[in-house]
Design an enzyme around this catalytic site. Structure first.
Site, PDB file in Angstrom:
ATOM      1  N   LYS A 183       0.846  -1.191   0.000  1.00 27.28           N
ATOM      2  CA  LYS A 183       0.000   0.000   0.000  1.00 27.28           C
ATOM      3  C   LYS A 183       0.882   1.241   0.000  1.00 27.28           C
ATOM      4  CE  LYS A 183      -1.772   2.477   3.247  1.00 27.28           C
ATOM      5  NZ  LYS A 183      -1.679   3.825   2.617  1.00 27.28           N
ATOM      6  N   GLU A 257       9.781   1.434  10.693  1.00 21.63           N
ATOM      7  CA  GLU A 257      10.815   2.447  10.468  1.00 21.63           C
ATOM      8  C   GLU A 257      10.105   3.783  10.578  1.00 21.63           C
ATOM      9  OE1 GLU A 257      12.625   5.366   9.331  1.00 21.63           O
ATOM     10  OE2 GLU A 257      12.316   4.628   7.285  1.00 21.63           O
ATOM     11  N   CYS A 291      13.558  11.142   7.001  1.00 20.21           N
ATOM     12  CA  CYS A 291      13.579  10.792   8.422  1.00 20.21           C
ATOM     13  C   CYS A 291      14.991  10.821   8.990  1.00 20.21           C
ATOM     14  CB  CYS A 291      12.945   9.421   8.632  1.00 20.21           C
ATOM     15  SG  CYS A 291      13.661   8.132   7.581  1.00 20.21           S
ATOM     16  N   GLU A 392       9.610  16.109  14.895  1.00 23.05           N
ATOM     17  CA  GLU A 392      10.045  16.010  13.502  1.00 23.05           C
ATOM     18  C   GLU A 392       9.284  17.010  12.641  1.00 23.05           C
ATOM     19  OE1 GLU A 392      11.352  12.329  10.704  1.00 23.05           O
ATOM     20  OE2 GLU A 392       9.324  12.232  11.519  1.00 23.05           O
TER      21      GLU A 392
END
Length: 492
Positions: A183, A257, A291, A392
């Site tokens: 997906k 992750e 990331c 983040e």
């Protein structure tokens, strides 16, 4: 021309890839180029019913052994053929990735397209050289220890690596013999369809790979489906928590992750000009939407002014604009939503006491056009307890945090819920290694050195569970079984 491209260069992927065939979809979505806001193409949008069907056919393919029972050498040959097919259309893929993501064409040409191809070949080689069975004996007992595919894998991938992200999961899972339901994210789903074309042409049996772009409801359906043996997810830590909780309810295998807030630790003996030049690419990856971006820059108090000045000069020189221009370093963010998110964080940082040294806003449309552009931004006077230091941002923003000595630098670097990446900058590599060993993070670079291909990738703490790439990435898709042989049974 990329498969599915119409005469007007629009990529029309208005069907779902399930059971080795293209199936009609109930929903469709226009994919927009973030650099100029023009449509790139159309993607099918899956429903939970589509997800259920994809899992069912994956279960059937796995149960009948149409892929998992093939020899590793055969699976490797299919992976290599798929890699060859992608390589033959690599220039078209470079354009597609650039158009749907907004990364620079240089980044697409040097990393975003060749790395997935390399990854497929790596796991083809690895599955052929990996010993999946071994006999262990003790006294009069003998056991056959077997590593076999985990089963049906739901691979859920983000938009910031539209071809490489899926390949990180699909390559080792298929090499191991698993069936996969992929997906991809709806923001940039078009590149992932190329895997369907490549594997279908390479001879992958129907049902072993399905590709169903969808929203969070589709993802949650996959995560909770009892026919999914393992979930492999890349994305935000918030969504990762939800996935881990849902997988925990049924003890499904999971690898995650997740986010990062990585620290670049500049030691007092580092060459400032070199750091300013070589650190920026590690911050501005995918236009700051990576990331592993080194978004916290830790500097010694005694050299703070000089380092801030050098970084400010380097950031001010960064070329922002058309991703297809060879001298462009930073293209647009992926969406209006992401652009607003970055703007909000800059406002939060200023309220908290940070100072904008360079950037901090949208460039003039006269300079860059109508896309989702944001200026590379340097924040000074950042404290590690600020939200801009702990959360983040996922944009081209770096914050400078000062420290008194090396011990405090390590403490600040580790004072984060994340632990994905990091770097140490020094004139003494041995000293850099000593500091790197103290950082609680999954990857560390000394003086910007690249990781060797095949090194494991993953995070400590809330940056995730499990590893991708390398032999460790293959192990994520294998289960271990012990079979007691007795004295007379053959081992094969």
């Amino acid at each position: 021309m990329v498969a599915g491209t119409t005469h007007d260069n629009m990529v029309r992927r208005d069907k779902l890839f399930i059971a080795g065939a293209w199936q009609e979809a109930a929903g469709h979505l226009e994919v927009v180029n973030p650099a100029n806001l023009r449509p790139v193409g159309v993607t099918a949008v899956a429903t939970t019913a589509d997800a259920h069907q994809a899992v069912s056919v994956a279960q059937e393919a796995f149960a009948f052994g149409v892929w998992r029972m093939e020899k590793p050498s055969y699976r490797a040959a299919v992976l290599r053929e798929a890699a060859d097919i992608l390589e033959r259309k690599s220039e078209a893929l470079v354009s597609l990735v650039t158009d749907e993501l907004g990364c620079t064409v240089r980044a697409a040409r040097t990393a975003a397209v060749p790395n997935p191809i390399r990854h497929l070949r790596y796991y083809a080689d690895l599955i052929e050289s990996t010993h999946l069975e071994e006999t262990r004996s003790h006294g009069g007992a003998s056991s056959l220890v077997v590593r076999e595919p985990v089963g049906v894998v739901a691979a859920i991938t983000p938009w910031n690596a539209p071809l490489f992200g899926p390949t990180l999961k699909v390559a080792p899972a298929l090499a191991a013999g698993c069936s996969v339901v992929l997906k991809p994210a709806l923001e940039a789903p078009l590149s992932a369809y190329e895997l369907a074309d490549a594997f279908a042409e390479a001879g992958l049996p129907p049902g072993v790979l399905s590709i169903i772009p969808g929203d969070g409801a589709v993802g949650e359906h996959l995560v909770t489906h009892p026919g999914v043996d393992k979930v492999a997810f890349t994305g935000s830590t918030a969504v990762g928590r939800r996935i881990m909780a849902l997988c925990g309810e049924r003890i499904a295998r999971v690898s995650l992750e997740l986010g990062g807030k990585s620290a670049a630790v500049i030691l007092d003996d580092a060459d400032i000009e070199t750091v300013a030049e070589q650190l920026l690419p590690m911050i501005l990856l995918v236009n700051g939407q990576a990331c592993i971006a080194q978004s916290r820059v830790l500097v010694p108090r005694s050299r703070k002014s000089a380092i801030v000045e050098a970084l400010a000069d380097a950031v001010a020189k960064v070329r922002v604009g058309n991703p297809y221009a060879e001298d462009t370093t930073v293209g647009p963010l992926v969406s209006e939503r992401q652009l607003r998110r970055v703007e909000e964080y800059i406002g939060i940082g200023v309220i908290e006491g940070a100072r904008v040294v360079v950037g901090g806003g949208r460039p003039s449309p006269d300079d860059v056009g109508p896309g989702y552009y944001f200026e590379p931004t340097l924040l000074s006077e950042v404290e590690n307890n600020m939200r801009v230091a702990q959360e983040e941002i996922f944009g081209p923003v770096l914050g400078v945090i000062e420290y008194a000595d090396t011990a405090e630098a390590v403490a600040i670097a580790n004072d984060s819920v994340y632990g994905l990446s990091g770097s140490v900058w020094t004139g003494d590599p041995a000293r850099g290694l000593e500091v790197a060993r103290q950082l609680r993070t999954g990857m560390v670079s000394i003086n910007g050195s690249p990781q060797a291909f095949g090194s494991p990738f993953g995070g400590f703490k809330q940056s995730g569970i499990g590893r991708e790439m390398g032999p460790e990435g293959l192990q994520e898709y294998l289960e271990t079984k012990s079979i007691a042989l007795g004295d007379t049974l053959p081992t094969s």
